[in-house]
Design a protein around this motif. Structure first.
Motif, PDB file in Angstrom:
ATOM      1  N   GLN A 175      44.402  34.488  22.862  1.00 15.55           N
ATOM      2  CA  GLN A 175      44.803  35.075  24.133  1.00 15.55           C
ATOM      3  C   GLN A 175      46.321  35.263  24.175  1.00 15.55           C
ATOM      4  OE1 GLN A 175      42.898  32.097  24.163  1.00 15.55           O
ATOM      5  NE2 GLN A 175      40.988  33.276  24.241  1.00 15.55           N
ATOM      6  N   PRO A 176      46.782  36.442  24.567  1.00 19.12           N
ATOM      7  CA  PRO A 176      48.233  36.640  24.680  1.00 19.12           C
ATOM      8  C   PRO A 176      48.823  35.822  25.821  1.00 19.12           C
ATOM      9  CG  PRO A 176      47.029  38.568  25.494  1.00 19.12           C
ATOM     10  CD  PRO A 176      46.001  37.632  24.928  1.00 19.12           C
ATOM     11  N   ILE A 177      50.095  35.410  25.638  1.00 16.82           N
ATOM     12  CA  ILE A 177      50.835  34.740  26.720  1.00 16.82           C
ATOM     13  C   ILE A 177      51.506  35.806  27.590  1.00 16.82           C
ATOM     14  CG2 ILE A 177      52.651  33.086  27.261  1.00 16.82           C
ATOM     15  CD1 ILE A 177      50.278  31.839  25.741  1.00 16.82           C
ATOM     16  N   LEU A 178      52.223  36.721  26.923  1.00 18.10           N
ATOM     17  CA  LEU A 178      52.889  37.809  27.656  1.00 18.10           C
ATOM     18  C   LEU A 178      51.983  39.037  27.678  1.00 18.10           C
ATOM     19  CD1 LEU A 178      56.473  37.586  26.056  1.00 18.10           C
ATOM     20  CD2 LEU A 178      55.724  36.658  28.275  1.00 18.10           C
ATOM     21  N   SER A 179      52.166  39.892  28.663  1.00 25.63           N
ATOM     22  CA  SER A 179      51.449  41.171  28.674  1.00 25.63           C
ATOM     23  C   SER A 179      52.143  42.138  27.707  1.00 25.63           C
ATOM     24  CB  SER A 179      51.460  41.780  30.080  1.00 25.63           C
ATOM     25  OG  SER A 179      52.763  42.243  30.378  1.00 25.63           O
ATOM     26  N   VAL A 224      49.886  34.236  13.582  1.00 22.81           N
ATOM     27  CA  VAL A 224      50.462  34.459  14.910  1.00 22.81           C
ATOM     28  C   VAL A 224      49.720  35.599  15.595  1.00 22.81           C
ATOM     29  CG1 VAL A 224      52.557  35.176  16.140  1.00 22.81           C
ATOM     30  CG2 VAL A 224      52.713  33.618  14.181  1.00 22.81           C
ATOM     31  N   HIS A 225      49.351  35.369  16.832  1.00 22.31           N
ATOM     32  CA  HIS A 225      48.692  36.413  17.604  1.00 22.31           C
ATOM     33  C   HIS A 225      49.725  37.448  18.047  1.00 22.31           C
ATOM     34  CE1 HIS A 225      46.498  37.993  21.266  1.00 22.31           C
ATOM     35  NE2 HIS A 225      45.597  38.112  20.300  1.00 22.31           N
ATOM     36  N   ALA A 226      49.447  38.735  17.778  1.00 22.59           N
ATOM     37  CA  ALA A 226      50.491  39.757  17.951  1.00 22.59           C
ATOM     38  C   ALA A 226      49.948  41.018  18.609  1.00 22.59           C
ATOM     39  CB  ALA A 226      51.085  40.109  16.594  1.00 22.59           C
ATOM     40  N   TYR A 227      50.860  41.727  19.265  1.00 22.31           N
ATOM     41  CA  TYR A 227      50.602  43.110  19.652  1.00 22.31           C
ATOM     42  C   TYR A 227      51.110  44.025  18.535  1.00 22.31           C
ATOM     43  CZ  TYR A 227      49.996  41.603  24.539  1.00 22.31           C
ATOM     44  OH  TYR A 227      49.568  41.008  25.702  1.00 22.31           O
ATOM     45  N   THR A 228      50.361  45.084  18.248  1.00 29.41           N
ATOM     46  CA  THR A 228      50.938  46.112  17.369  1.00 29.41           C
ATOM     47  C   THR A 228      51.195  47.364  18.193  1.00 29.41           C
ATOM     48  OG1 THR A 228      48.787  46.955  16.696  1.00 29.41           O
ATOM     49  CG2 THR A 228      49.759  45.249  15.324  1.00 29.41           C
ATOM     50  N   LEU A 229      52.389  47.876  18.059  1.00 21.15           N
ATOM     51  CA  LEU A 229      52.762  49.070  18.827  1.00 21.15           C
ATOM     52  C   LEU A 229      53.677  49.949  17.984  1.00 21.15           C
ATOM     53  CD1 LEU A 229      55.496  48.108  21.431  1.00 21.15           C
ATOM     54  CD2 LEU A 229      54.566  46.471  19.814  1.00 21.15           C
ATOM     55  N   GLN A 230      53.619  51.249  18.241  1.00 20.58           N
ATOM     56  CA  GLN A 230      54.445  52.199  17.483  1.00 20.58           C
ATOM     57  C   GLN A 230      55.754  52.463  18.212  1.00 20.58           C
ATOM     58  OE1 GLN A 230      52.446  55.771  16.298  1.00 20.58           O
ATOM     59  NE2 GLN A 230      50.665  54.678  15.449  1.00 20.58           N
ATOM     60  N   ILE A 231      56.841  52.378  17.465  1.00 24.92           N
ATOM     61  CA  ILE A 231      58.177  52.633  18.007  1.00 24.92           C
ATOM     62  C   ILE A 231      58.799  53.782  17.227  1.00 24.92           C
ATOM     63  CG2 ILE A 231      60.495  51.691  18.323  1.00 24.92           C
ATOM     64  CD1 ILE A 231      58.543  50.331  20.143  1.00 24.92           C
ATOM     65  N   HIS A 288      58.125  53.320  13.265  1.00 24.15           N
ATOM     66  CA  HIS A 288      57.619  52.056  12.741  1.00 24.15           C
ATOM     67  C   HIS A 288      56.405  51.591  13.532  1.00 24.15           C
ATOM     68  CE1 HIS A 288      61.926  51.690  11.314  1.00 24.15           C
ATOM     69  NE2 HIS A 288      61.261  51.372  10.223  1.00 24.15           N
ATOM     70  N   LEU A 289      55.515  50.906  12.838  1.00 24.14           N
ATOM     71  CA  LEU A 289      54.436  50.168  13.480  1.00 24.14           C
ATOM     72  C   LEU A 289      54.863  48.704  13.514  1.00 24.14           C
ATOM     73  CD1 LEU A 289      51.508  50.160  14.603  1.00 24.14           C
ATOM     74  CD2 LEU A 289      50.756  49.635  12.271  1.00 24.14           C
ATOM     75  N   ILE A 290      55.054  48.201  14.718  1.00 19.99           N
ATOM     76  CA  ILE A 290      55.626  46.871  14.899  1.00 19.99           C
ATOM     77  C   ILE A 290      54.526  45.901  15.333  1.00 19.99           C
ATOM     78  CG2 ILE A 290      57.279  45.505  16.239  1.00 19.99           C
ATOM     79  CD1 ILE A 290      58.633  47.628  14.546  1.00 19.99           C
ATOM     80  N   SER A 291      54.530  44.726  14.750  1.00 21.75           N
ATOM     81  CA  SER A 291      53.705  43.633  15.283  1.00 21.75           C
ATOM     82  C   SER A 291      54.642  42.612  15.904  1.00 21.75           C
ATOM     83  CB  SER A 291      52.887  42.981  14.171  1.00 21.75           C
ATOM     84  OG  SER A 291      52.010  43.930  13.611  1.00 21.75           O
ATOM     85  N   ALA A 292      54.366  42.271  17.167  1.00 20.68           N
ATOM     86  CA  ALA A 292      55.249  41.360  17.897  1.00 20.68           C
ATOM     87  C   ALA A 292      54.421  40.205  18.464  1.00 20.68           C
ATOM     88  CB  ALA A 292      55.966  42.105  19.015  1.00 20.68           C
ATOM     89  N   ASP A 293      54.981  39.032  18.331  1.00 18.60           N
ATOM     90  CA  ASP A 293      54.347  37.788  18.803  1.00 18.60           C
ATOM     91  C   ASP A 293      54.007  37.909  20.290  1.00 18.60           C
ATOM     92  OD1 ASP A 293      53.786  35.140  19.532  1.00 18.60           O
ATOM     93  OD2 ASP A 293      55.168  34.370  17.991  1.00 18.60           O
ATOM     94  N   THR A 294      52.742  37.661  20.648  1.00 14.95           N
ATOM     95  CA  THR A 294      52.368  37.788  22.065  1.00 14.95           C
ATOM     96  C   THR A 294      52.926  36.631  22.901  1.00 14.95           C
ATOM     97  OG1 THR A 294      50.262  36.617  21.742  1.00 14.95           O
ATOM     98  CG2 THR A 294      50.235  39.031  21.528  1.00 14.95           C
ATOM     99  N   LYS A 295      53.500  35.603  22.255  1.00 15.39           N
ATOM    100  CA  LYS A 295      54.100  34.498  23.015  1.00 15.39           C
ATOM    101  C   LYS A 295      55.501  34.838  23.504  1.00 15.39           C
ATOM    102  CE  LYS A 295      53.721  31.343  19.698  1.00 15.39           C
ATOM    103  NZ  LYS A 295      53.024  32.156  18.646  1.00 15.39           N
ATOM    104  N   ASN A 296      56.246  35.590  22.668  1.00 18.84           N
ATOM    105  CA  ASN A 296      57.669  35.763  22.990  1.00 18.84           C
ATOM    106  C   ASN A 296      58.229  37.157  22.657  1.00 18.84           C
ATOM    107  OD1 ASN A 296      57.760  35.682  20.186  1.00 18.84           O
ATOM    108  ND2 ASN A 296      58.278  33.485  20.163  1.00 18.84           N
TER     109      ASN A 296
END
Ligand SMILES: [Ca+2]
Ligand SMILES: [Ca+2]
Ligand SMILES: [Ca+2]
Ligand SMILES: [Zn+2]
Length: 492
Positions: A38-42, A76-83, A92-100
């Motif tokens: 489950q993500p911490i941040l939206s 690490v649970h992550a969001y992937t988003l295109q920037i 880039h396709l970025i994976s970012a930690d859903t905690k921080n």
């Protein structure tokens, strides 16, 4: 899959500096810990955190959730988003930690090492006709490690260094601190103020960037067509492919030794060619030769002809006639580079720096004999090398136009397998120089072009070539007496 969620394709160890990725490694092992699914941040909260690390904008492509494995083997649970970044073309396709929101994985969608330059596009003559960002322009076959020596972020690389010399041009001494640095990470070069003088910021930088760009483009183009390491080209590192290295082209912009001109010195293979680009004083403000691509190409062309003729010694265009033809090849190369359709346009050199439609030669290069009446016999009254060169380059212009008419135009001028007239002429240009003797004449250089066509195309263009030569007086009966002869071989 971990917890039913996909695992990103195994990149970790991300380092970001000044908003750009500077390193990332890859590994994939069994994780020592796994985040809850489950993500911490939206995702809405994470987007600005990602952008603050890498720059650019989220492009609204749907965001997904996945696991990524870090250096320390954590899942690490992550969001992937295109920037994407409009200013440098990065995507880039970025994976970012859903905690921080920390970036833990990056995929680069732009192939080869990212670099961008705001310059006069390669087949455009000058800034009045086009000035735009060119993204990742290096050709990977010609420049396998890109244009910038690994890790450098200035107008310096394996093929070219562009710099502003001072006091002396005993070259290795002066270039160390005189280059242009990237305007933003990594290897983006965005400079130019159309209304400012050449010497005023940021236009010195624009001069270095444009010559770096054009010098590298012409390296890559001529490389693909045969001006390679073993054909004595200009590179520091030859990657074990033969020839002598340590001889990238050194381009001194706004050089202190002159105005209203430019020059190129070609020592033998293994010693750098030196291009000196001057400012021009015909206009207010002055204009910079470094921004007129046909002048940069002309100068680099001296390096090409001097190295390809006679085996890399730099000693084989020394007679007046051969030196004059050297000027002609340089004009012809600039003419070829500026082909951008199947329509054969008249070509002028130096029209931007002089602000004269006709440029710096006696006549525009044209197939129309009223526009350009030069013939082989004109050599009788032309003794200066550029004046001689005009007689040779107009013949090349005839050939260019005839080939374009016969074969049309290949959009990608770097496609050596292309069928267009612009590709054929590049092959003949390079091939013939390798065939011709030391200190060629109009006659022996003509014969080398005929031979090159025979070797590569089985003589498919024999009559086309002879007709072009004959039109300008260099027919089969021409002699060193330099009377015009319009004969072509039987059957042509
Ligand atoms: Ca890239
Ligand atoms: Ca070399
Ligand atoms: Ca032109
Ligand atoms: Zn020249």
């Amino acid at each position: 899959m971990i917890n039913g969620i996909p695992v990103c394709n195994a990149v970790a160890n991300v380092a970001i500096k000044n908003g750009k990725v500077v390193s990332y490694g890859a590994n994939f092992v069994k994780p020592t810990s796994v985040d809850p699914p489950q993500p911490i941040l939206s995702s809405t909260d994470v987007i600005p955190k990602v952008v603050s690390q890498i720059g650019g904008k989220y492009n609204n492509w749907p965001i997904k959730e996945e696991y990524c494995i870090t250096d320390s083997d954590k899942a690490v649970h992550a969001y992937t988003l295109q920037i994407q970044n409009d200013s440098d073309g990065a995507w880039h396709l970025i994976s970012a930690d859903t905690k921080n929101g920390n970036i833990i994985n990056i995929i680069d969608f732009v192939s080869d090492a990212s670099a961008s330059y705001r310059v006069v596009p390669f087949n455009v003559q000058d800034p009045d006709r086009g000035y735009s960002v060119q993204i990742d322009p290096a050709d990977i076959a010609a420049s396998p490690k890109g244009w910038h020596t690994t890790g450098t972020t200035e107008t310096s690389g394996n093929n070219v260094v562009s710099f502003k010399g001072t006091v002396t041009l005993i070259v290795p001494i002066v270039i160390s601190s005189k280059k242009t640095k990237q305007s933003s990470a990594t290897n983006n070069y965005d400079y130019y103020n159309k209304n400012a003088s050449p010497e005023t910021s940021p236009n010195l930088d624009a001069a270095r960037v444009n010559t770096f760009f054009v010098g590298n483009k012409i390296h890559d183009l001529t490389y693909l067509f045969g001006f390679t390491e073993e054909a004595y080209n200009f590179q520091n590192d030859n990657y074990g492919k033969g020839g002598a290295g340590g001889d990238r082209v050194q381009i001194s912009v706004q050089d202190f030794t002159g105005t209203n001109n430019a020059n190129f010195a070609t020592p033998g293979d293994g010693q750098s060619g030196v291009m000196r680009m001057f400012t021009w004083t015909y206009t207010t403000p002055n204009r910079d030769g470094a921004l007129e691509n046909d002048i940069v190409v002309h100068e680099y062309g001296h390096g090409v002809s001097n190295r390809l003729t006679g085996g890399g010694t730099g000693k084989c265009l020394q007679t007046t006639e051969a030196g004059g033809m050297g000027e002609g090849w340089s004009d012809a190369l600039a003419d070829i580079i500026e082909i951008n359709s199947a329509t054969c346009a008249d070509f002028t050199l130096g029209s931007f720096v002089t602000n004269r439609t006709g440029g710096i030669r006696t006549y525009p290069y044209s197939t129309n004999k009223t526009t350009n009446p030069l013939m082989y016999s004109s050599l009788a009254t032309r003794e200066e090398v550029h004046a001689i060169g005009e007689c040779w380059a107009v013949i090349y212009h005839e050939i260019i136009c005839a080939l374009l008419q016969k074969y049309g135009y290949t959009q990608d001028g770097f496609d050596t397998q292309g069928t267009g007239g612009n590709i054929v002429i590049m092959h003949l240009f390079i091939d013939a120089m390798k065939l011709q003797p030391c200190n060629p004449t109009f006659l022996t250089a003509r014969d080398a072009i005929i031979q090159a066509d025979d070797n590569r195309y089985g003589g498919a263009n024999k009559c086309l070539l002879w007709q072009a030569f004959a039109k300008r007086g260099l027919g089969t009966g021409a002699t060193t007496e330099k009377f015009d002869n319009t004969q072509v071989p039987p059957g042509c």
